[in-house]
Design a protein around this motif. Sequence first.
Motif, short mmCIF file in Angstrom:
data_model
loop_
_atom_site.label_atom_id
_atom_site.label_comp_id
_atom_site.label_asym_id
_atom_site.label_seq_id
_atom_site.Cartn_x
_atom_site.Cartn_y
_atom_site.Cartn_z
N GLY A 191 0.85 -1.19 0.00
CA GLY A 191 0.00 0.00 0.00
C GLY A 191 0.88 1.24 0.00
N GLY A 192 0.98 1.92 1.12
CA GLY A 192 1.80 3.11 1.20
C GLY A 192 1.15 4.30 0.53
N ASN A 193 1.99 5.26 0.14
CA ASN A 193 1.44 6.47 -0.50
C ASN A 193 1.00 6.19 -1.94
OD1 ASN A 193 3.78 6.52 -2.13
ND2 ASN A 193 4.89 7.72 -0.60
N LEU A 194 0.40 7.18 -2.56
CA LEU A 194 -0.17 7.00 -3.89
C LEU A 194 0.90 6.65 -4.91
CD1 LEU A 194 -2.66 7.15 -5.73
CD2 LEU A 194 -2.19 9.59 -6.02
N ARG A 195 2.06 7.28 -4.82
CA ARG A 195 3.14 6.98 -5.77
C ARG A 195 3.54 5.52 -5.69
NH1 ARG A 195 8.34 6.31 -5.33
NH2 ARG A 195 8.33 6.90 -3.14
N ARG A 196 3.65 4.99 -4.48
CA ARG A 196 4.03 3.59 -4.30
C ARG A 196 2.93 2.65 -4.78
NH1 ARG A 196 6.25 2.93 1.33
NH2 ARG A 196 8.06 3.93 0.36
N GLN A 197 1.67 3.04 -4.55
CA GLN A 197 0.57 2.21 -5.03
C GLN A 197 0.56 2.14 -6.56
OE1 GLN A 197 -3.29 3.06 -3.29
NE2 GLN A 197 -2.33 3.74 -1.40
N LEU A 198 0.80 3.27 -7.21
CA LEU A 198 0.80 3.30 -8.67
C LEU A 198 1.97 2.52 -9.26
CD1 LEU A 198 -0.24 7.01 -9.31
CD2 LEU A 198 -1.62 4.97 -9.66
N ALA A 199 3.06 2.40 -8.52
CA ALA A 199 4.21 1.62 -9.00
C ALA A 199 3.87 0.13 -9.04
CB ALA A 199 5.42 1.86 -8.10
N ASP A 201 3.68 -3.79 -8.73
CA ASP A 201 4.72 -4.81 -8.58
C ASP A 201 6.05 -4.39 -9.20
OD1 ASP A 201 3.55 -4.88 -11.09
OD2 ASP A 201 3.97 -7.00 -11.38
N ARG A 202 6.09 -3.18 -9.79
CA ARG A 202 7.35 -2.68 -10.34
C ARG A 202 8.18 -1.96 -9.28
NH1 ARG A 202 4.52 0.46 -15.19
NH2 ARG A 202 3.18 0.91 -13.41
N ALA A 203 7.59 -1.75 -8.11
CA ALA A 203 8.31 -1.09 -7.02
C ALA A 203 9.40 -2.01 -6.48
CB ALA A 203 7.34 -0.71 -5.91
N ARG A 204 10.41 -1.41 -5.89
CA ARG A 204 11.46 -2.20 -5.27
C ARG A 204 10.86 -3.07 -4.17
NH1 ARG A 204 14.16 -1.79 -0.64
NH2 ARG A 204 16.19 -2.81 -0.48
N CYS A 205 11.21 -4.36 -4.18
CA CYS A 205 10.63 -5.30 -3.23
C CYS A 205 11.73 -5.94 -2.38
CB CYS A 205 9.84 -6.37 -3.97
SG CYS A 205 9.10 -7.60 -2.86
N PRO A 206 11.77 -5.69 -1.07
CA PRO A 206 12.77 -6.30 -0.20
C PRO A 206 12.73 -7.82 -0.24
CG PRO A 206 11.65 -4.50 0.92
CD PRO A 206 10.91 -4.75 -0.34
N LEU A 241 5.79 -13.63 -4.89
CA LEU A 241 4.75 -13.66 -5.91
C LEU A 241 3.42 -13.15 -5.35
CD1 LEU A 241 5.54 -17.10 -7.59
CD2 LEU A 241 5.97 -14.81 -8.53
N LEU A 242 3.12 -13.51 -4.10
CA LEU A 242 1.89 -13.00 -3.47
C LEU A 242 1.95 -11.49 -3.28
CD1 LEU A 242 1.16 -15.73 -0.75
CD2 LEU A 242 -0.35 -15.07 -2.63
N ILE A 243 3.12 -10.99 -2.86
CA ILE A 243 3.28 -9.55 -2.68
C ILE A 243 3.09 -8.82 -4.01
CG2 ILE A 243 4.99 -7.75 -2.20
CD1 ILE A 243 6.06 -9.53 0.05
N ASP A 244 3.63 -9.40 -5.09
CA ASP A 244 3.44 -8.80 -6.41
C ASP A 244 1.95 -8.72 -6.76
OD1 ASP A 244 6.11 -8.40 -6.77
OD2 ASP A 244 6.42 -10.14 -8.08
N ARG A 245 1.21 -9.77 -6.46
CA ARG A 245 -0.23 -9.78 -6.76
C ARG A 245 -0.98 -8.74 -5.92
NH1 ARG A 245 -2.25 -15.67 -5.87
NH2 ARG A 245 -4.26 -14.74 -6.46
N VAL A 246 -0.59 -8.63 -4.65
CA VAL A 246 -1.22 -7.63 -3.79
C VAL A 246 -0.93 -6.23 -4.32
CG1 VAL A 246 -1.16 -6.56 -1.50
CG2 VAL A 246 -1.26 -9.04 -1.71
N ARG A 247 0.30 -5.99 -4.71
CA ARG A 247 0.67 -4.67 -5.19
C ARG A 247 -0.02 -4.35 -6.52
NH1 ARG A 247 6.83 -4.75 -2.99
NH2 ARG A 247 6.43 -3.53 -1.14
N ARG A 248 -0.19 -5.36 -7.36
CA ARG A 248 -0.94 -5.13 -8.60
C ARG A 248 -2.38 -4.77 -8.29
NH1 ARG A 248 2.23 -9.33 -10.90
NH2 ARG A 248 0.69 -10.91 -10.32
#
Length: 285
Positions: A191-199, A201-206, A241-248
């Motif tokens: 989740g996070g801020n709008l910029r991070r939400q719009l990114a 599964d392309r956002a940096r993932c720890p 993979l689950l985190i990527d789906r959540v972020r998408r």
Amino acid sequence: MRQQPSILEYRRGRYLKLALLLSVAAVGVYAWHEPPVVYLKPYGGTWLGYALGSVGAVLILWLMLLGIRKRRYRSSLGTVQGWTSAHVYLGASLLVIVTLHSGFEFGWNVHTLAYALMALVIASGAVGVYAYLHYPALMTKNLGDDTLEVMLLKINDLDRKCRRLALDLPDQVNAIVTKATRARERDAPLGGNLRRQLAGDRARCPTRDACAALIALGARYAGEQAKLNGQLVSAMTRKSLLIDRVRRDLRYRALMEIWLYAHVPLSFALLAALISHVVAVFYFW
């Protein structure tokens, strides 16, 4: 299961037909109207101009009531889907009605400002229509048989499993797993801020970074440690993979709502400009 028709198909395009009827009638009357010689052509100061302007103003005021209707859950004044369909089609018809009202006369004044704001409101609304017709299908495909809440529970379960497996591996592995978990909770939460939400599964993932680090370390291990590290990499990969789906999913949700950040303020700016336009016409002309 029968698929529910979209807002564009509501009642077989009832409001599309109404909007087309209004637009065609406006064009027909404009073409038929013969203003006094002093006016040379139809425009806002003739009886037709006032009539078209009145229709446009009433439509704008009515269209702004959609936000209220959506929150009146017990209202019997039609369905929200019907109101939204009418909102889309009748809103688009304003381009024809208000353009004819203006008589194609534009300049650097409040009247043209109101027209420009109306065009921007309609354009942002078109973006919203696209979003609500396009992204829900992508959300359904991305979630599959899960829900967002179920996926978050699965991620938490995998977090616990990864920590448990890491306890039987060297401290370096523990540090990688702990860092990935804490980074997700603190520095790069879902989740996070709008910029991070719009990114999305392309956002940096720890977690993705941790997977790569664990695979590199796995080459050093043998026997039981190699087996445990393989299980840990497998669990971390499933979690990634689950985190990527959540972020998408969160990205699609953000894309469905972001147009409102333009549409709503522009609508109120249009209302203010419309009031100024009416005041200027009736009190200063």
